[in-house]
Design a protein around this motif. Structure first.
Motif, PDB file in Angstrom:
ATOM      1  N   ALA A  71       0.834  -1.207   0.000  1.00 25.78           N
ATOM      2  CA  ALA A  71       0.000   0.000   0.000  1.00 25.78           C
ATOM      3  C   ALA A  71       0.868   1.256   0.000  1.00 25.78           C
ATOM      4  O   ALA A  71       0.542   2.231  -0.683  1.00 25.78           O
ATOM      5  CB  ALA A  71      -0.942  -0.008   1.202  1.00 25.78           C
ATOM      6  N   GLY A  75      -0.243   2.538  -3.321  1.00 30.87           N
ATOM      7  CA  GLY A  75      -1.520   3.185  -3.014  1.00 30.87           C
ATOM      8  C   GLY A  75      -2.667   2.190  -2.967  1.00 30.87           C
ATOM      9  O   GLY A  75      -2.554   1.143  -2.366  1.00 30.87           O
ATOM     10  N   ASP A  76      -3.775   2.549  -3.643  1.00 26.12           N
ATOM     11  CA  ASP A  76      -4.976   1.682  -3.563  1.00 26.12           C
ATOM     12  C   ASP A  76      -5.009   0.574  -4.588  1.00 26.12           C
ATOM     13  O   ASP A  76      -6.086   0.088  -4.877  1.00 26.12           O
ATOM     14  CB  ASP A  76      -6.265   2.426  -3.850  1.00 26.12           C
ATOM     15  N   ARG A  77      -3.923   0.218  -5.150  1.00 24.03           N
ATOM     16  CA  ARG A  77      -3.920  -0.868  -6.139  1.00 24.03           C
ATOM     17  C   ARG A  77      -4.570  -2.102  -5.523  1.00 24.03           C
ATOM     18  O   ARG A  77      -4.221  -2.495  -4.401  1.00 24.03           O
ATOM     19  CB  ARG A  77      -2.491  -1.165  -6.540  1.00 24.03           C
ATOM     20  N   PRO A  78      -5.532  -2.720  -6.220  1.00 22.69           N
ATOM     21  CA  PRO A  78      -6.222  -3.890  -5.650  1.00 22.69           C
ATOM     22  C   PRO A  78      -5.250  -5.033  -5.348  1.00 22.69           C
ATOM     23  O   PRO A  78      -4.323  -5.296  -6.109  1.00 22.69           O
ATOM     24  CB  PRO A  78      -7.199  -4.310  -6.746  1.00 22.69           C
ATOM     25  N   PRO A  97     -10.995  -4.135   3.925  1.00 22.32           N
ATOM     26  CA  PRO A  97     -10.599  -2.812   3.461  1.00 22.32           C
ATOM     27  C   PRO A  97      -9.630  -2.178   4.447  1.00 22.32           C
ATOM     28  O   PRO A  97      -9.734  -2.458   5.637  1.00 22.32           O
ATOM     29  CB  PRO A  97     -11.910  -2.038   3.404  1.00 22.32           C
ATOM     30  N   PRO A  98      -8.753  -1.368   4.026  1.00 20.10           N
ATOM     31  CA  PRO A  98      -8.482  -1.011   2.630  1.00 20.10           C
ATOM     32  C   PRO A  98      -7.420  -1.889   2.001  1.00 20.10           C
ATOM     33  O   PRO A  98      -6.965  -1.618   0.904  1.00 20.10           O
ATOM     34  CB  PRO A  98      -7.978   0.415   2.752  1.00 20.10           C
ATOM     35  N   THR A  99      -6.984  -2.951   2.671  1.00 12.06           N
ATOM     36  CA  THR A  99      -5.798  -3.673   2.227  1.00 12.06           C
ATOM     37  C   THR A  99      -6.028  -4.703   1.146  1.00 12.06           C
ATOM     38  O   THR A  99      -5.111  -4.997   0.392  1.00 12.06           O
ATOM     39  CB  THR A  99      -5.134  -4.372   3.425  1.00 12.06           C
ATOM     40  N   SER A 100      -7.197  -5.314   1.052  1.00 11.47           N
ATOM     41  CA  SER A 100      -7.364  -6.386   0.075  1.00 11.47           C
ATOM     42  C   SER A 100      -8.742  -6.342  -0.559  1.00 11.47           C
ATOM     43  O   SER A 100      -9.700  -5.861   0.025  1.00 11.47           O
ATOM     44  CB  SER A 100      -7.131  -7.740   0.732  1.00 11.47           C
ATOM     45  N   ARG A 101      -8.818  -6.860  -1.755  1.00  7.47           N
ATOM     46  CA  ARG A 101     -10.072  -6.859  -2.513  1.00  7.47           C
ATOM     47  C   ARG A 101     -10.623  -8.252  -2.748  1.00  7.47           C
ATOM     48  O   ARG A 101     -11.731  -8.395  -3.229  1.00  7.47           O
ATOM     49  CB  ARG A 101      -9.868  -6.182  -3.860  1.00  7.47           C
TER      50      ARG A 101
END
Length: 122
Positions: A71, A75-78, A97-101
């Motif tokens: 991160a 940044g917010d890359r999935p 969130p916000p670490t993994s999708r």
């Protein structure tokens, strides 16, 4: 992010030639071949220790540190977590969130059938 298995207890260092780590190499290779090279990166995580080690949950801590490092860099890359056995448990606990999708937990090792509460998120 690719998370290998391990042992319930063990403070010896995790090594890349141990069976649990070797078991995940074909998955990482297949992902590298299948994903577009410019839009995705396959990141294997090697834990400091081979064991989960009770409430220390060492592989979970290592996974969270690796997620934080990604991160900070991207940044917010999935991020999708792929884990086997103890790595599946770490993935289930680290996800949110916000670490993994997304999560792929292959035969997750969850004592008493529970992964436990996520370490982050709501």
């Amino acid at each position: 992010m690719v998370l290998h298995g391990g042992k319930a207890e063990g403070r010896e260092p995790a090594r890349p030639w141990q069976p649990a780590a070797l078991r995940m190499r074909p998955f990482a290779t297949a992902l590298r071949r299948a994903l577009p090279s410019r839009s995705a990166e396959v990141v294997p995580v090697r834990y400091r220790y081979r064991g989960w080690n009770g409430s220390a949950a060492d592989p979970l801590q290592d996974t969270l540190l690796a997620l934080d490092a990604l991160a900070a860099r991207d940044g917010d890359r999935p991020v999708v977590l792929l884990g086997h056995s103890m790595g599946g448990r770490a993935a289930l606990r680290a996800a949110g969130p916000p670490t993994s999708r997304g999560i792929v937990a292959l035969a997750p090792w969850c004592p008493e059938g529970r992964a436990g509460r996520p370490a982050r998120g709501p």
